[in-house]
Design a protein around this motif. Structure first.
Motif, mmCIF file in Angstrom:
data_model
loop_
_atom_site.group_PDB
_atom_site.id
_atom_site.type_symbol
_atom_site.label_atom_id
_atom_site.label_comp_id
_atom_site.label_asym_id
_atom_site.label_seq_id
_atom_site.Cartn_x
_atom_site.Cartn_y
_atom_site.Cartn_z
ATOM 1 N N ALA A 1 0.823 -1.211 0.000
ATOM 2 C CA ALA A 1 0.000 0.000 0.000
ATOM 3 C C ALA A 1 0.856 1.259 0.000
ATOM 4 O O ALA A 1 0.571 2.219 -0.733
ATOM 5 N N LEU A 2 1.924 1.280 0.828
ATOM 6 C CA LEU A 2 2.798 2.452 0.886
ATOM 7 C C LEU A 2 3.493 2.706 -0.445
ATOM 8 O O LEU A 2 3.598 3.852 -0.901
ATOM 9 N N ILE A 3 3.965 1.635 -1.075
ATOM 10 C CA ILE A 3 4.625 1.789 -2.378
ATOM 11 C C ILE A 3 3.665 2.347 -3.409
ATOM 12 O O ILE A 3 3.986 3.276 -4.165
ATOM 13 N N LEU A 4 2.454 1.786 -3.440
ATOM 14 C CA LEU A 4 1.469 2.238 -4.423
ATOM 15 C C LEU A 4 1.011 3.667 -4.148
ATOM 16 O O LEU A 4 0.748 4.432 -5.083
ATOM 17 N N MET A 5 0.921 4.043 -2.867
ATOM 18 C CA MET A 5 0.554 5.423 -2.535
ATOM 19 C C MET A 5 1.646 6.404 -2.950
ATOM 20 O O MET A 5 1.370 7.532 -3.352
ATOM 21 N N GLN A 6 2.907 5.965 -2.875
ATOM 22 C CA GLN A 6 4.026 6.851 -3.170
ATOM 23 C C GLN A 6 4.319 6.956 -4.666
ATOM 24 O O GLN A 6 4.489 8.049 -5.196
ATOM 25 N N ILE A 7 4.335 5.819 -5.364
ATOM 26 C CA ILE A 7 4.756 5.858 -6.778
ATOM 27 C C ILE A 7 3.596 5.686 -7.745
ATOM 28 O O ILE A 7 3.785 5.762 -8.954
ATOM 29 N N GLY A 8 2.393 5.475 -7.222
ATOM 30 C CA GLY A 8 1.239 5.290 -8.101
ATOM 31 C C GLY A 8 0.876 3.829 -8.240
ATOM 32 O O GLY A 8 1.645 2.945 -7.902
ATOM 33 N N GLY A 9 -0.329 3.598 -8.759
ATOM 34 C CA GLY A 9 -0.784 2.237 -8.983
ATOM 35 C C GLY A 9 -1.938 1.828 -8.090
ATOM 36 O O GLY A 9 -2.543 0.786 -8.287
ATOM 37 N N LEU A 10 -2.281 2.680 -7.102
ATOM 38 C CA LEU A 10 -3.360 2.338 -6.188
ATOM 39 C C LEU A 10 -4.714 2.379 -6.890
ATOM 40 O O LEU A 10 -5.555 1.494 -6.708
ATOM 41 N N ALA A 11 -4.923 3.422 -7.705
ATOM 42 C CA ALA A 11 -6.206 3.552 -8.419
ATOM 43 C C ALA A 11 -6.456 2.378 -9.368
ATOM 44 O O ALA A 11 -7.555 1.818 -9.378
ATOM 45 N N PRO A 12 -5.467 1.972 -10.185
ATOM 46 C CA PRO A 12 -5.703 0.787 -11.020
ATOM 47 C C PRO A 12 -5.977 -0.473 -10.217
ATOM 48 O O PRO A 12 -6.810 -1.295 -10.597
ATOM 49 N N LEU A 13 -5.258 -0.629 -9.089
ATOM 50 C CA LEU A 13 -5.474 -1.812 -8.265
ATOM 51 C C LEU A 13 -6.883 -1.812 -7.684
ATOM 52 O O LEU A 13 -7.500 -2.875 -7.513
ATOM 53 N N GLU A 14 -7.419 -0.625 -7.410
ATOM 54 C CA GLU A 14 -8.793 -0.524 -6.914
ATOM 55 C C GLU A 14 -9.773 -1.034 -7.972
ATOM 56 O O GLU A 14 -10.719 -1.766 -7.657
ATOM 57 N N VAL A 15 -9.550 -0.669 -9.222
ATOM 58 C CA VAL A 15 -10.432 -1.136 -10.300
ATOM 59 C C VAL A 15 -10.283 -2.637 -10.494
ATOM 60 O O VAL A 15 -11.266 -3.356 -10.700
ATOM 61 N N ILE A 16 -9.032 -3.134 -10.414
ATOM 62 C CA ILE A 16 -8.793 -4.572 -10.521
ATOM 63 C C ILE A 16 -9.556 -5.331 -9.428
ATOM 64 O O ILE A 16 -10.145 -6.396 -9.673
#
Length: 517
Positions: free
Chosen positions: A467-482
């Protein structure tokens, strides 16, 4: 000695399902982080196609599960006991309901309760004028509908099969594949098919947990930022996360009896105190009036919302239609986690007690919380204290929460309590999530023992780091859709578990042999 115990605990992990699940999450997250905007656009297009072509399916799916829950509760199956009929339930009804509420609602209610109404007020259904009185009523009514019977039916309806497998059949492994053994037989369950089902479950839960942490943390950081007059930075997010993981680690070490149970019941009292404080210190009369109007509006329009597809909309669909389908899809992703956890803590409970408690207790608390928190936001908007709707359009809705709370007398105290309640909800969510993952991916006999504490803490570390990595560098929004998309195969598994529960109880004639005398 400690090294020996640690080594022994790792030997209890079933790496055939745990490692593939972890590696899949990593492989999914890397391209999403590198190509966040492109992957988000692609995934949103896929999801939009599903919404446009299968929105009716999600609506009927939720209603069918609710119907199945009522059928199980009020038919001959309702009195079937999970475990020895002569044993007392593991928890009192209040403790049991508190744990299910903490698991079923979590910190998300702290966000949707305060600001979800704004999305509907800005983009209302039925051609209503944005910001109008009708739009405001629809806003909070929809916020309550999000936490109503269909969603909690989605969460609980795989639980009867799991609870029956663990507490009645006394099977050692607490897995979806094990619950489906009665349908597919030993060869499928013990082979590749069973492993695929279990890996799918773990991937959906690990990704969903990372998204929940990513979305839940801003609820705390935004209020801390306003309270301490500091900016929201990644450092602040790190500090909040470390405190949160520490609280979880203590809870995990204490176990379910002294950890999750005590935190859940304490938080119910604390949340109740916050609600009373807001009613007394804030616009209590308006909130109670608005709550009454909203409940009446929801009940009058409950069937309309339950079957709402906007099939004859000339222009684009409203927020309610698109968001409702996403909500059902995202809830389906979490469904198996909720069901597995509910199954584990339901020893001594009947089918009726399990299902109706999960349908009624979280719904009641959610409606009250939404009525109070949403009423506070609407009052700030109508009174002119805060231009809530314009602020929401200019920033993330979660960032408006501290502005709404700051309009209250003694706002600093309310913010502190709000932060504590949200923090505990996040803690209990991760606690129950890691408890379930550890129980699911372990080799220990779950009909007799608790899951490994070391595996629970290790799982929490994986979720937190991701979660911290995705919050920092991006990727959280796509993972939410996934996470939302992964609900599709989960739906199929849910229906299989419902059939499996009925089949097992029929074969054992459990309504005769496994009921209280």
């Amino acid at each position: 000695m400690k090294r020996g115990k640690l080594f022994k605990s790792w030997r209890l992990v079933d790496y055939k399902i745990f490692l593939p699940s972890f590696l899949l999450i990593v492989l999914i997250s890397i391209p999403f982080s590198v190509y966040e905007s492109e992957s988000l656009e692609l995934l949103n297009n896929i999801f939009d196609q599903i919404v446009n072509g299968f929105s009716w399916g999600y609506i009927w799916y939720a209603l069918i599960l609710l119907g199945a829950g009522l059928y199980f509760s009020f038919s001959k199956y309702g009195n079937v006991v999970f475990g020895d009929p002569n044993e007392k339930p593991r928890f009192t009804m209040f403790q049991y309901a508190s744990i299910l509420i903490a698991m079923g609602v979590g910190s998300t209610i702290m966000r949707t309760g305060v600001v979800q109404w704004t999305q509907v007020a800005i983009d209302p259904p039925f051609g209503l004028e944005p910001g109008s009185q009708e739009a405001l009523l629809w806003g909070n009514a929809y916020s309550m509908f999000l936490w109503s019977f269909q969603v909690f039916a989605i969460f609980v309806m795989a639980a009867p099969a799991m609870a029956y497998v663990i507490h009645v059949k006394k099977r050692p492994l607490m897995r979806i594949s094990e619950a489906c053994r009665v349908i597919f037989g030993d060869r499928f369950t013990d082979g590749v098919g069973g492993k695929v089902i279990d890996i799918l479950f773990l991937v959906s839960i690990l990704s969903g947990a990372a998204v929940t942490l990513g979305l839940g943390t801003p609820i705390i950081t935004s209020n801390l930022s306003a309270l301490l007059n500091i900016e929201v930075t990644f450092g602040l997010t790190m500090i909040v996360t470390i405190i949160w993981v520490f609280l979880f680690s203590v809870s995990a070490y204490l176990g379910i009896e002294k950890g999750i149970k005590r935190l859940s019941t304490f938080n119910i009292y604390l949340a109740g105190g916050l609600a009373v404080f807001i009613l007394i210190a804030g616009p209590g009369v308006f909130i109670l009036d608005y709550f009454t109007d909203t409940v009446g509006h929801l009940l009058n329009n409950y069937l309309s919302l339950s079957f709402y597809t906007e099939s004859v909309a000339i222009d684009q669909t409203s927020h309610i239609q698109s968001h409702m389908i996403f909500w059902f899809a995202y809830s389906a992703t979490w469904a198996m986690l909720h069901s597995v956890f509910a199954a584990k803590i339901s020893k001594g409970r009947t089918v009726k007690e399990m299902i109706l408690t999960y349908l009624l207790a979280p719904t009641a608390l959610s409606w009250v919380a939404t009525g109070i928190l949403g009423g506070l936001g609407v009052h700030s908007y109508l009174n002119g204290d805060i231009d809530v709707l314009n602020r929401v359009e200019d920033t993330e809705p979660v960032n408006v929460i501290p502005h709404i709370l700051s309009a209250l007398p003694l706002s600093s105290i309310i913010m502190v309590i709000f932060i504590i309640v949200a923090m505990i909800f996040l803690t209990t969510t991760l606690d129950s999530t890691t408890y379930t993952i550890a129980a699911y991916s372990g080799k220990r006999d779950m009909s007799k023992y608790e899951p490994s504490k070391n595996l629970r803490i290790f799982t929490a570390a994986i979720i937190t780091v991701l979660a911290l990595i995705l919050m920092q560098i991006g990727g959280l929004a796509p993972l939410e859709v996934i996470s939302g998309l992964m609900g599709l195969p989960i739906i199929i598994i849910q229906f299989l578990t419902i059939y499996a529960a009925k089949k097992m109880m029929d074969e054992d004639k459990a309504w005769i042999h496994n009921v209280r005398k």
